[in-house]
Scaffold this motif. Structure first.
Motif, PDB file in Angstrom:
ATOM      1  N   GLN A  32       0.852  -1.189   0.000  1.00 34.65           N
ATOM      2  CA  GLN A  32       0.000   0.000   0.000  1.00 34.65           C
ATOM      3  C   GLN A  32       0.884   1.233   0.000  1.00 34.65           C
ATOM      4  O   GLN A  32       1.526   1.560   0.994  1.00 34.65           O
ATOM      5  CB  GLN A  32      -0.936  -0.006   1.212  1.00 34.65           C
ATOM      6  CG  GLN A  32      -2.101   0.953   1.096  1.00 34.65           C
ATOM      7  CD  GLN A  32      -3.092   0.530   0.024  1.00 34.65           C
ATOM      8  OE1 GLN A  32      -3.583  -0.602   0.029  1.00 34.65           O
ATOM      9  NE2 GLN A  32      -3.396   1.428  -0.905  1.00 34.65           N
ATOM     10  N   SER A  46      -0.081   4.470  -0.572  1.00 35.01           N
ATOM     11  CA  SER A  46      -0.784   5.548   0.113  1.00 35.01           C
ATOM     12  C   SER A  46      -2.205   5.069   0.336  1.00 35.01           C
ATOM     13  O   SER A  46      -2.584   3.995  -0.160  1.00 35.01           O
ATOM     14  CB  SER A  46      -0.764   6.838  -0.729  1.00 35.01           C
ATOM     15  OG  SER A  46      -1.624   6.709  -1.847  1.00 35.01           O
ATOM     16  N   PRO A  47      -3.035   5.817   1.065  1.00 36.87           N
ATOM     17  CA  PRO A  47      -4.416   5.351   1.268  1.00 36.87           C
ATOM     18  C   PRO A  47      -5.180   5.120  -0.037  1.00 36.87           C
ATOM     19  O   PRO A  47      -6.095   4.299  -0.072  1.00 36.87           O
ATOM     20  CB  PRO A  47      -5.043   6.485   2.081  1.00 36.87           C
ATOM     21  CG  PRO A  47      -3.893   7.094   2.816  1.00 36.87           C
ATOM     22  CD  PRO A  47      -2.726   7.014   1.875  1.00 36.87           C
ATOM     23  N   THR A  48      -4.796   5.797  -1.102  1.00 37.81           N
ATOM     24  CA  THR A  48      -5.533   5.687  -2.365  1.00 37.81           C
ATOM     25  C   THR A  48      -4.756   4.983  -3.468  1.00 37.81           C
ATOM     26  O   THR A  48      -5.325   4.694  -4.523  1.00 37.81           O
ATOM     27  CB  THR A  48      -5.930   7.078  -2.875  1.00 37.81           C
ATOM     28  OG1 THR A  48      -4.744   7.858  -3.080  1.00 37.81           O
ATOM     29  CG2 THR A  48      -6.831   7.783  -1.873  1.00 37.81           C
ATOM     30  N   HIS A  49      -3.457   4.712  -3.261  1.00 41.58           N
ATOM     31  CA  HIS A  49      -2.635   4.144  -4.324  1.00 41.58           C
ATOM     32  C   HIS A  49      -1.864   2.926  -3.834  1.00 41.58           C
ATOM     33  O   HIS A  49      -1.517   2.817  -2.653  1.00 41.58           O
ATOM     34  CB  HIS A  49      -1.652   5.178  -4.873  1.00 41.58           C
ATOM     35  CG  HIS A  49      -2.293   6.165  -5.789  1.00 41.58           C
ATOM     36  ND1 HIS A  49      -3.223   7.088  -5.356  1.00 41.58           N
ATOM     37  CD2 HIS A  49      -2.163   6.361  -7.129  1.00 41.58           C
ATOM     38  CE1 HIS A  49      -3.618   7.820  -6.388  1.00 41.58           C
ATOM     39  NE2 HIS A  49      -2.991   7.394  -7.459  1.00 41.58           N
ATOM     40  N   PRO A  55      -3.838   3.858  -8.843  1.00 44.35           N
ATOM     41  CA  PRO A  55      -4.943   3.850  -7.866  1.00 44.35           C
ATOM     42  C   PRO A  55      -5.290   2.435  -7.416  1.00 44.35           C
ATOM     43  O   PRO A  55      -5.085   1.457  -8.145  1.00 44.35           O
ATOM     44  CB  PRO A  55      -6.099   4.493  -8.649  1.00 44.35           C
ATOM     45  CG  PRO A  55      -5.433   5.357  -9.673  1.00 44.35           C
ATOM     46  CD  PRO A  55      -4.183   4.609 -10.062  1.00 44.35           C
ATOM     47  N   ASN A  56      -5.806   2.336  -6.214  1.00 49.77           N
ATOM     48  CA  ASN A  56      -6.258   1.047  -5.697  1.00 49.77           C
ATOM     49  C   ASN A  56      -7.196   0.367  -6.696  1.00 49.77           C
ATOM     50  O   ASN A  56      -7.980   1.030  -7.379  1.00 49.77           O
ATOM     51  CB  ASN A  56      -6.996   1.234  -4.372  1.00 49.77           C
ATOM     52  CG  ASN A  56      -6.075   1.673  -3.252  1.00 49.77           C
ATOM     53  OD1 ASN A  56      -4.870   1.523  -3.335  1.00 49.77           O
ATOM     54  ND2 ASN A  56      -6.653   2.215  -2.188  1.00 49.77           N
ATOM     55  N   ASN A  57      -7.116  -0.975  -6.738  1.00 54.15           N
ATOM     56  CA  ASN A  57      -7.979  -1.811  -7.572  1.00 54.15           C
ATOM     57  C   ASN A  57      -7.707  -1.678  -9.064  1.00 54.15           C
ATOM     58  O   ASN A  57      -8.509  -2.146  -9.879  1.00 54.15           O
ATOM     59  CB  ASN A  57      -9.460  -1.527  -7.282  1.00 54.15           C
ATOM     60  CG  ASN A  57      -9.828  -1.827  -5.841  1.00 54.15           C
ATOM     61  OD1 ASN A  57      -9.457  -2.866  -5.303  1.00 54.15           O
ATOM     62  ND2 ASN A  57     -10.535  -0.898  -5.197  1.00 54.15           N
TER      63      ASN A  57
END
Length: 223
Positions: free
Chosen positions: A124, A126-129, A192-194
């Motif tokens: 992880q 960052s919280p979004t990436h 970005p996540n996902n």
């Protein structure tokens, strides 16, 4: 008549007073006061605080490096954490191997196996990436003259089948008796996540008079 004269005089005096510099009848504009600096010794101990914020850029300490990281770029190797997640896929393939006696690590064989390994490292960012790398490896349980592995990393941020090529790496081992190509591993890249990630991998094993090539592909998303 004398009372009337006194009354007229009083009325005139009242009018003169009201029309003076401080009277309500004055027609002139008020005098503006020029702003002045307040001496420090005249400032009260308790004052109001205005809601103003300020951002301050702090210089790095000597020897410390602060680098700006794009949210969708390559992560420098020295900034990758020591512990990351690993998603691994393995396939074992049986191949014919001639008997060569003690030259084999496990003794005489008439068959052997080549193991194809591939997958992803990720963490992880960052919280979004998320940051992702791809890897591949070729191993054998017999003496080979060449073992090779290549990995190519792709990503699809929009999930529409448009794959963006990110990076690739090779691992190659040659000699009289090699059993491991070593790990081919790309750099870590962020998205970005996902986001959908894909590895395309290539493998080669050469032994005796045999050469075989394999290709594998895997798609996954994180976290």
């Amino acid at each position: 008549m004398r009372k009337v004269k006194y009354l007229v005089v009083l009325v005139l005096l009242a009018l003169l007073v009201s029309a003076g510099p401080g009277g309500v009848m004055s027609q002139g504009p008020p005098t503006a006061q020029v702003p002045a600096r307040v001496p420090s010794d005249q400032v009260p101990e308790e004052v109001n605080v205005a809601g103003v914020s300020e951002s301050v850029l702090v210089s790095p300490a000597e020897g410390e490096v602060i680098a700006e990281m794009p949210v969708s770029g390559r992560v420098p190797d020295d900034q990758v954490p020591a512990e990351v997640n690993k998603v691994e896929f393995t396939e074992v393939i049986a191949v014919p191997v001639a008997e060569v006696g003690s030259a084999q690590p496990s003794g005489s064989l008439d068959s052997g196996t080549v193991t194809l390994t591939y997958g992803f490292y990720w963490y992880q960012f960052s919280p979004t990436h998320v940051a992702v790398a791809g890897y591949a490896r070729t191993e054998s349980d017999f003496c080979a003259q060449r073992l090779f592995a290549r990995v190519k990393l792709y990503r699809d941020v929009e999930h529409d089948g448009t794959w963006e090529f990110m990076d690739e790496d090779d691992a190659n081992a040659t000699g009289a008796c090699v059993t491991d190509s070593g790990e081919a591993k790309t750099s870590f890249w962020t998205a970005p996540n996902n986001t959908d990630w894909k590895v395309n991998t290539e493998y080669l094993a050469r032994w005796d008079s045999n050469t075989q090539i394999w290709n594998r592909q895997k798609v996954d998303s994180f976290p």
